[in-house]
Design an enzyme around this catalytic site. Structure first.
Site, PDB file in Angstrom:
ATOM      1  N   SER A  27       0.834  -1.207   0.000  1.00 24.09           N
ATOM      2  CA  SER A  27       0.000   0.000   0.000  1.00 24.09           C
ATOM      3  C   SER A  27       0.868   1.257   0.000  1.00 24.09           C
ATOM      4  O   SER A  27       0.617   2.207  -0.747  1.00 24.09           O
ATOM      5  CB  SER A  27      -0.882   0.038   1.254  1.00 24.09           C
ATOM      6  OG  SER A  27      -1.891  -0.913   1.167  1.00 24.09           O
ATOM      7  N   GLY A  95      -6.081  -3.600  -7.652  1.00 21.51           N
ATOM      8  CA  GLY A  95      -7.187  -2.687  -7.365  1.00 21.51           C
ATOM      9  C   GLY A  95      -6.681  -1.331  -6.915  1.00 21.51           C
ATOM     10  O   GLY A  95      -7.256  -0.288  -7.262  1.00 21.51           O
ATOM     11  N   ARG A 123     -14.099  -6.581 -10.505  1.00 25.54           N
ATOM     12  CA  ARG A 123     -14.233  -5.911  -9.210  1.00 25.54           C
ATOM     13  C   ARG A 123     -14.953  -4.563  -9.338  1.00 25.54           C
ATOM     14  O   ARG A 123     -14.860  -3.893 -10.359  1.00 25.54           O
ATOM     15  CB  ARG A 123     -12.845  -5.764  -8.568  1.00 25.54           C
ATOM     16  CG  ARG A 123     -12.245  -7.137  -8.304  1.00 25.54           C
ATOM     17  CD  ARG A 123     -10.880  -7.054  -7.690  1.00 25.54           C
ATOM     18  NE  ARG A 123     -10.914  -6.411  -6.390  1.00 25.54           N
ATOM     19  CZ  ARG A 123      -9.827  -6.056  -5.709  1.00 25.54           C
ATOM     20  NH1 ARG A 123      -8.623  -6.304  -6.234  1.00 25.54           N
ATOM     21  NH2 ARG A 123      -9.925  -5.480  -4.553  1.00 25.54           N
ATOM     22  N   SER A 166     -13.390   2.003   2.756  1.00 25.18           N
ATOM     23  CA  SER A 166     -12.374   1.611   1.769  1.00 25.18           C
ATOM     24  C   SER A 166     -11.288   2.668   1.678  1.00 25.18           C
ATOM     25  O   SER A 166     -11.550   3.825   1.327  1.00 25.18           O
ATOM     26  CB  SER A 166     -13.028   1.420   0.399  1.00 25.18           C
ATOM     27  OG  SER A 166     -12.036   1.463  -0.612  1.00 25.18           O
ATOM     28  N   GLN A 168      -8.983   2.627  -0.478  1.00 25.71           N
ATOM     29  CA  GLN A 168      -8.750   2.930  -1.895  1.00 25.71           C
ATOM     30  C   GLN A 168      -9.675   4.050  -2.351  1.00 25.71           C
ATOM     31  O   GLN A 168      -9.262   4.945  -3.097  1.00 25.71           O
ATOM     32  CB  GLN A 168      -8.947   1.676  -2.746  1.00 25.71           C
ATOM     33  CG  GLN A 168      -7.875   0.631  -2.471  1.00 25.71           C
ATOM     34  CD  GLN A 168      -8.064  -0.645  -3.261  1.00 25.71           C
ATOM     35  OE1 GLN A 168      -9.049  -0.813  -3.982  1.00 25.71           O
ATOM     36  NE2 GLN A 168      -7.128  -1.555  -3.131  1.00 25.71           N
ATOM     37  N   ASP A 323      -7.073  -7.581   5.003  1.00 30.79           N
ATOM     38  CA  ASP A 323      -6.240  -8.420   4.125  1.00 30.79           C
ATOM     39  C   ASP A 323      -5.666  -9.628   4.863  1.00 30.79           C
ATOM     40  O   ASP A 323      -5.101 -10.523   4.240  1.00 30.79           O
ATOM     41  CB  ASP A 323      -5.090  -7.591   3.533  1.00 30.79           C
ATOM     42  CG  ASP A 323      -5.601  -6.573   2.523  1.00 30.79           C
ATOM     43  OD1 ASP A 323      -6.738  -6.737   2.037  1.00 30.79           O
ATOM     44  OD2 ASP A 323      -4.870  -5.611   2.223  1.00 30.79           O
ATOM     45  N   ARG A 354     -12.917 -14.150  -1.402  1.00 27.76           N
ATOM     46  CA  ARG A 354     -12.071 -14.827  -0.401  1.00 27.76           C
ATOM     47  C   ARG A 354     -12.866 -15.664   0.588  1.00 27.76           C
ATOM     48  O   ARG A 354     -12.310 -16.577   1.200  1.00 27.76           O
ATOM     49  CB  ARG A 354     -11.199 -13.793   0.338  1.00 27.76           C
ATOM     50  CG  ARG A 354     -10.096 -13.263  -0.558  1.00 27.76           C
ATOM     51  CD  ARG A 354      -9.134 -12.322   0.127  1.00 27.76           C
ATOM     52  NE  ARG A 354      -8.060 -12.000  -0.797  1.00 27.76           N
ATOM     53  CZ  ARG A 354      -7.290 -10.918  -0.739  1.00 27.76           C
ATOM     54  NH1 ARG A 354      -7.467 -10.043   0.241  1.00 27.76           N
ATOM     55  NH2 ARG A 354      -6.338 -10.719  -1.619  1.00 27.76           N
TER      56      ARG A 354
HETATM   57  C1  S3P Z   1      -5.684  -1.040   0.080  1.00 30.64           C
HETATM   58  C2  S3P Z   1      -6.911  -0.975   0.695  1.00 30.64           C
HETATM   59  C3  S3P Z   1      -7.747  -2.158   0.962  1.00 30.64           C
HETATM   60  C4  S3P Z   1      -6.930  -3.429   0.911  1.00 30.64           C
HETATM   61  C5  S3P Z   1      -6.047  -3.494  -0.300  1.00 30.64           C
HETATM   62  C6  S3P Z   1      -5.086  -2.331  -0.316  1.00 30.64           C
HETATM   63  C7  S3P Z   1      -4.946   0.205  -0.166  1.00 30.64           C
HETATM   64  O1  S3P Z   1      -8.753  -2.235  -0.017  1.00 30.64           O
HETATM   65  O2  S3P Z   1      -7.781  -4.554   0.943  1.00 30.64           O
HETATM   66  O3  S3P Z   1      -5.312  -4.705  -0.312  1.00 30.64           O
HETATM   67  O4  S3P Z   1      -3.739   0.145  -0.476  1.00 30.64           O
HETATM   68  O5  S3P Z   1      -5.555   1.269  -0.058  1.00 30.64           O
HETATM   69  P1  S3P Z   1     -10.152  -1.445   0.108  1.00 30.64           P
HETATM   70  O6  S3P Z   1      -9.894  -0.013  -0.005  1.00 30.64           O
HETATM   71  O7  S3P Z   1     -10.965  -1.970  -1.042  1.00 30.64           O
HETATM   72  O8  S3P Z   1     -10.715  -1.854   1.427  1.00 30.64           O
END
Ligand code: S3P
Length: 438
Positions: A27, A95, A123, A166, A168, A323, A354
């Site tokens: 991340s 993602g 996704r 989230s 992300q 995760d 998962r």
């Molecule tokens: C991440 C946020 C998480 C996590 C992913 C990495 C990130 O996802 O599951 O592996 O780097 O911001 P979500 O934002 O979909 O929860």
């Protein structure tokens, strides 16, 4: 990511022992590359993650005009200005690449397309399309999925209450907000990882956090200055080694230099609640991120690992361990009593579903597991016989099943195991070394 490699894991044997490091935090690595590409001047990164996901971000940024070079463990990033890419940007399996870049590209004065591999194309992307469209971007998609066609331009500041927890989504909005005409406020339903906030501050942006609200100063991209970034080890990779230690006798492992940001340590709290003896040593601070060594040991001599107990996991525990839940599910098979995971429906929209991939995999190893709409119910203490299981093309499922297999009576085979290269290319070798006590 999918491939044909099948890995054989020997059943239970000796202790899991040794001192290791894990790849840089995935991340944080994505963010260092992206924010480094938006900043004026050069950024020098130490310890960038070496997996395929971060390579997807680097390739995307190169297509957008950045120069990214790695030599002797240091990665330098420079970018005069982002330019229209020559073709579609391929986020691969990642993602984080797709969603965070959607934020950046929404603010650029050109059109771009983001696509990905067959897993990423399934996704949900409407979670970023909605807020970025509210800010003024024009984004079309395949029914809320990739590919996204983004017509970027001038953005307006918004106040946005996120419907899903989230990081992300929060980060996509925060990165777009750097180019907006005023201050943008994002309200989270539950606290998620705050690496974007920390990294933006480290690069000089105006960003404040108050409870569940994050406010990003408008026209903040102007303030970003290239800097040095040292990336801690990824706790999401370390946790698989911790889990393997916990389910095998006489453990002693030390994982050095792991990022222990409190938004990411939920798994340690959960495993401790199950009775695990996990200790953190030598706290340091790397650019605003706390770093420690993680030690799993059986301090009382002459005993096998402490007996773990099944527990209930849910609510606000979930985002800080999202995760790591596959690894926790593997450990739960070896605990006394039942473990119930709930409120984790987000697991169904990760690199694979998962919940169903872990339920099927653990059952094929001999565990007693039930799938629920938003989690799983695992009866601990049922001996695992071992077996042949499939990763569903998901790196964390492959690693979690391999960990469970280390505690099984017989040998196991993990099919489609190449996908560990997404986040932890050396995983199987590292596990093997620890099992050899090296
Ligand atoms: C991440 C946020 C998480 C996590 C992913 C990495 C990130 O996802 O599951 O592996 O780097 O911001 P979500 O934002 O979909 O929860």
């Amino acid at each position: 990511m999918s491939g044909k490699t099948t890995i054989t894991i020997a059943g239970k044997g000796g202790p899991v022992r040794g001192t290791v490091t894990v790849p840089g935090d995935k991340s944080i690595s994505h963010r260092a590359l992206m924010i480094g590409s938006l900043a004026r001047g050069r950024t020098e990164i130490t310890g960038l993650a070496d997996g395929a996901d971060v390579a997807s971000t680097a390739a995307a940024l190169r297509a957008l005009g950045a120069t990214i070079e790695t030599s002797a463990g240091k990665t330098s990033v420079r970018c005069e200005k982002l330019i229209r890419p020559p073709g579609a940007i391929d986020a691969g399996n990642s993602g984080t690449t797709a969603r965070l870049l959607a934020g950046v590209l929404s603010a650029q004065p050109f059109e771009s397309i983001i696509t990905g591999d067959r897993y990423l194309k399934k996704r949900p992307m409407e979670r970023v399309i909605t807020p970025l469209s509210l800010m003024g971007a024009s984004i079309s998609s395949e029914g809320g999925r990739l590919p996204l066609r983004i017509k970027g331009g001038k953005l307006s500041a918004i106040r946005y209450r996120m419907p899903v927890a989230s990081a992300q989504v929060k980060s996509a909005i925060a990165l777009a907000a750097l180019f907006a005409d005023g201050d943008t406020t994002i309200v989270e339903p539950a606290k998620t990882r705050d690496h974007t906030e920390i990294m933006l501050k480290h690069f000089g942006a105006r960003i404040t956090t108050a409870g569940a609200e994050v406010t990003v100063g408008g026209e903040g991209a102007e303030h970003l200055r290239g800097t040095e970034v040292e990336i801690p080890g990824d706790i999401s990779s370390a946790i698989f080694l911790v889990a393997a230690a916990l389910i095998n006798p006489y453990p002693f492992i030390r994982v050095r230099n792991v990022g222990v940001n409190p938004t990411r340590t939920g798994a340690i709290d959960i495993l401790r609640k199950m009775g695990a003896d996990i200790r953190l040593f030598d706290q340091r601070n790397w650019g605003g991120e706390p770093v420690e060594d993680i030690v799993v040991a059986n301090i009382q001599q002459g005993q096998i690992s402490k007996q773990l107990n099944g527990i209930e996991i849910g609510g606000s525990e979930v985002p800080a361990a999202i995760d790591e839940l596959p690894a926790i599910a593997a450990v739960a098979c070896f605990a006394r009593g039942t473990t119930v995971i709930s409120g984790a429906g987000e697991l169904r929209v990760k690199e694979s579903d998962r919940i169903s991939a872990m339920t099927e995999g653990l059952r094929n190893l001999g565990a007693k597991v039930e799938e629920t709409p938003d989690g799983m119910r695992i009866e601990g203490g049922v001996p695992l016989r071992g077996g042949t299981v499939n990763s569903a093309g998901d790196h964390r499922v492959a690693m979690a099943l391999a960990v469970a297999a280390t505690g099984a009576e017989g040998e196991s085979r993990i099919e489609d195991a190449d996908c560990v290269a997404i986040s932890f290319p050396e995983f199987f070798q590292t596990l093997e070394n620890l099992r050899g006590g090296k």
